[in-house]
Motif scaffolding. Structure first.
Motif, PDB file in Angstrom:
ATOM      1  N   ARG A  79      10.587   6.586  -1.028  1.00 47.16           N
ATOM      2  CA  ARG A  79      11.198   7.984  -1.354  1.00 47.16           C
ATOM      3  C   ARG A  79      12.718   7.725  -1.856  1.00 47.16           C
ATOM      4  O   ARG A  79      13.135   8.459  -2.805  1.00 47.16           O
ATOM      5  CB  ARG A  79      11.289   8.622  -0.487  1.00 47.16           C
ATOM      6  N   LEU A  80      13.481   6.887  -1.463  1.00 49.09           N
ATOM      7  CA  LEU A  80      14.922   6.655  -1.776  1.00 49.09           C
ATOM      8  C   LEU A  80      14.931   6.173  -3.494  1.00 49.09           C
ATOM      9  O   LEU A  80      15.570   6.573  -4.252  1.00 49.09           O
ATOM     10  CB  LEU A  80      15.730   5.537  -1.010  1.00 49.09           C
ATOM     11  N   LYS A  81      14.101   5.051  -3.528  1.00 44.14           N
ATOM     12  CA  LYS A  81      14.129   4.851  -5.047  1.00 44.14           C
ATOM     13  C   LYS A  81      13.542   5.815  -5.947  1.00 44.14           C
ATOM     14  O   LYS A  81      14.154   5.897  -7.038  1.00 44.14           O
ATOM     15  CB  LYS A  81      13.184   3.500  -4.999  1.00 44.14           C
ATOM     16  N   ARG A 128       0.913  -1.164  -0.178  1.00 44.36           N
ATOM     17  CA  ARG A 128      -0.013   0.072  -0.103  1.00 44.36           C
ATOM     18  C   ARG A 128       0.803   1.451  -0.053  1.00 44.36           C
ATOM     19  O   ARG A 128       0.566   2.390  -0.628  1.00 44.36           O
ATOM     20  CB  ARG A 128      -0.989  -0.032   1.278  1.00 44.36           C
ATOM     21  N   VAL A 129       1.981   1.284   0.650  1.00 46.83           N
ATOM     22  CA  VAL A 129       2.736   2.577   0.773  1.00 46.83           C
ATOM     23  C   VAL A 129       3.382   2.482  -0.650  1.00 46.83           C
ATOM     24  O   VAL A 129       3.446   3.689  -1.264  1.00 46.83           O
ATOM     25  CB  VAL A 129       3.845   2.438   1.908  1.00 46.83           C
ATOM     26  N   ALA A 130       3.821   1.564  -1.223  1.00 49.62           N
ATOM     27  CA  ALA A 130       4.383   1.672  -2.622  1.00 49.62           C
ATOM     28  C   ALA A 130       3.502   2.063  -3.496  1.00 49.62           C
ATOM     29  O   ALA A 130       3.834   2.700  -4.603  1.00 49.62           O
ATOM     30  CB  ALA A 130       4.830   0.025  -2.944  1.00 49.62           C
ATOM     31  N   GLN A 131       2.059   1.745  -3.512  1.00 47.31           N
ATOM     32  CA  GLN A 131       1.099   2.309  -4.324  1.00 47.31           C
ATOM     33  C   GLN A 131       0.951   3.677  -4.073  1.00 47.31           C
ATOM     34  O   GLN A 131       0.946   4.686  -5.140  1.00 47.31           O
ATOM     35  CB  GLN A 131      -0.299   1.546  -3.797  1.00 47.31           C
ATOM     36  N   MET A 132       0.786   4.007  -2.717  1.00 47.63           N
ATOM     37  CA  MET A 132       0.563   5.516  -2.674  1.00 47.63           C
ATOM     38  C   MET A 132       1.867   6.299  -3.006  1.00 47.63           C
ATOM     39  O   MET A 132       1.561   7.485  -3.588  1.00 47.63           O
ATOM     40  CB  MET A 132       0.426   5.532  -1.006  1.00 47.63           C
ATOM     41  N   ASN A 133       2.912   5.803  -3.013  1.00 45.88           N
ATOM     42  CA  ASN A 133       4.061   6.548  -3.284  1.00 45.88           C
ATOM     43  C   ASN A 133       4.494   6.562  -4.762  1.00 45.88           C
ATOM     44  O   ASN A 133       5.531   7.092  -5.130  1.00 45.88           O
ATOM     45  CB  ASN A 133       5.309   6.496  -2.208  1.00 45.88           C
ATOM     46  N   GLU A 134       3.993   5.695  -5.415  1.00 42.08           N
ATOM     47  CA  GLU A 134       4.041   5.316  -6.908  1.00 42.08           C
ATOM     48  C   GLU A 134       5.352   4.931  -7.234  1.00 42.08           C
ATOM     49  O   GLU A 134       6.001   5.386  -8.226  1.00 42.08           O
ATOM     50  CB  GLU A 134       3.644   6.506  -7.982  1.00 42.08           C
ATOM     51  N   VAL A 157      14.032   2.849 -12.224  1.00 42.09           N
ATOM     52  CA  VAL A 157      13.126   2.599 -13.199  1.00 42.09           C
ATOM     53  C   VAL A 157      13.371   1.315 -13.436  1.00 42.09           C
ATOM     54  O   VAL A 157      14.371   0.796 -13.711  1.00 42.09           O
ATOM     55  CB  VAL A 157      13.066   3.533 -14.358  1.00 42.09           C
ATOM     56  N   PRO A 158      12.199   0.605 -13.936  1.00 41.67           N
ATOM     57  CA  PRO A 158      12.257  -0.858 -14.329  1.00 41.67           C
ATOM     58  C   PRO A 158      12.435  -0.688 -15.926  1.00 41.67           C
ATOM     59  O   PRO A 158      12.100   0.089 -16.423  1.00 41.67           O
ATOM     60  CB  PRO A 158      10.759  -1.146 -14.125  1.00 41.67           C
TER      61      PRO A 158
END
Length: 154
Positions: A141-143, A48-54, A149-150
């Motif tokens: 946020r680091l990424k 969910r965090v990954a989704q919210m932070n895209e 990018v993939p």
């Protein structure tokens, strides 16, 4: 993550040993850590965090990790609409609301989100939930900052 590699497009975080700091926290509460809360719930929070932070990196990694933990694909697909889904039980809903509140923190009334957790989780589990969300926010946020990018191989 077969067939996908990641490239940094902005900077290398190891220039300031950032990965070392983040990895230290990940050992305690990352997706391979041994926690008191259920592994499937921990993965839902990370995703969910990954989704919210895209965060592309984290979305790919934690979708696979959720699958590896046995989270049904339909549940993963419904995660953005967890409030309207019957696939999530009350403890999961309380944890996801807390996760969103801690990630966005523009939601009014954070204290009630914490209070709602106390009906389902003990103090150590609540601390783990907070640490998982904080750790995921650090990684996403680091990424994003490094521009990871993939890239599809082949």
């Amino acid at each position: 993550m077969e067939g996908i590699r990641f490239e940094n497009t902005r900077f290398d975080p190891d220039l300031i040993e950032f990965h070392g700091i983040a990895q230290q926290m990940a050992r305690s509460v990352g997706y391979t850590a041994d926690l008191n809360i259920e592994k499937k719930l921990a993965q839902l929070l990370r995703l969910r965090v990954a989704q919210m932070n895209e965060c592309s990196y984290c979305l790919i990694l934690h979708t696979q990790a959720a699958h590896d933990q046995g989270v049904p694909a339909a549940k993963v697909a419904h995660l953005p609409s967890w409030r309207e889904s019957t696939m999530f039980d009350e403890p999961e809903k309380a944890a996801l609301a807390y996760c969103e509140g801690l990630t966005a923190y523009d939601l009014p009334g954070f204290a009630p989100l914490h209070e709602a957790l106390t009906a389902h989780f003990d103090e150590k589990q609540i601390a783990e939930i907070a640490a998982i969300v904080i750790n995921m926010n650090l990684w996403t946020r680091l990424k994003l900052a490094q521009g990871q990018v993939p890239v599809l191989d082949g």
